[in-house]
Design a protein around this motif. Structure first.
Motif, mmCIF file in Angstrom:
data_model
loop_
_atom_site.group_PDB
_atom_site.id
_atom_site.type_symbol
_atom_site.label_atom_id
_atom_site.label_comp_id
_atom_site.label_asym_id
_atom_site.label_seq_id
_atom_site.Cartn_x
_atom_site.Cartn_y
_atom_site.Cartn_z
ATOM 1 N N THR A 8 -2.316 -8.001 -5.448
ATOM 2 C CA THR A 8 -3.100 -8.355 -4.297
ATOM 3 C C THR A 8 -4.654 -8.264 -4.221
ATOM 4 N N VAL A 45 1.766 -4.025 -7.122
ATOM 5 C CA VAL A 45 1.585 -4.922 -6.128
ATOM 6 C C VAL A 45 0.212 -5.011 -5.458
ATOM 7 N N ALA A 68 5.408 0.261 -8.933
ATOM 8 C CA ALA A 68 5.524 -0.824 -8.080
ATOM 9 C C ALA A 68 4.483 -0.909 -6.963
ATOM 10 N N ILE A 102 4.854 -2.516 3.511
ATOM 11 C CA ILE A 102 6.013 -3.257 3.146
ATOM 12 C C ILE A 102 7.361 -2.503 3.641
#
Length: 160
Positions: free
Chosen positions: A147, A143, A139, A120
């Motif tokens: 995923t 994430v 975060a 990212i």
């Protein structure tokens, strides 16, 4: 009084001494399994009560982490493991609790937890460590959990 409250809050986000032991984050991720099983049991009993407990737990984690990270010593930030519990909880949220699926989910979650932040950062130039407040801690785990859950849903649909 506030010093004692911050000490207790730090103990909670470190899950006692679990944040200070080797592989404490991994052990914390495995702690998500019985919590998800308990959540599924609560959902069967009362969906409303389940959602109430889930919302209270999420708000408690956010509140405790916000309280702790305002003046967190540098070393203590590395021992916070409740974010891994959150990420693993998201990863396991809709995955059946069978041993092979649990193993695959843990493996995928940890690979993604290490790989996704760099990906990212490279692609979208978003550095999770520079996000404000609690987001800088959770975060990458959130994430990776989302995923991993999506990957496991695809595995369940097409393979299992």
């Amino acid at each position: 009084m506030w010093d004692r409250a911050k000490e207790v809050a730090l103990g909670v986000v470190q899950l006692g001494r679990l944040g200070r032991v080797p592989f404490g984050g991994f052990i914390t991720s495995l702690c998500a399994i019985p919590l998800i099983a308990l959540g599924r049991f609560l959902y069967v009993i009362s969906a409303d009560f389940y959602y109430l407990v889930l919302i209270a737990a999420i708000l408690s984690v956010i509140g405790l982490m916000s309280f702790v990270i305002t003046d967190l010593p540098e070393m203590s930030g590395k021992t916070i493991v409740i974010n891994r519990l959150v990420g693993a909880g998201i990863a396991f949220f809709t995955v059946p609790l069978e041993i092979k699926l649990v193993f695959a989910t843990v493996l995928i979650f940890y690979v993604l937890r290490e790989v996704l932040p760099a990906f990212i950062l490279h692609v979208w130039k978003i550095n999770f460590a520079e996000l404000p407040g609690v987001l800088s801690f959770v975060a990458a785990d959130v994430v990776a959990g989302i995923t991993a859950n999506l990957i496991m849903q695809l595995v369940l649909i097409f393979i299992v």
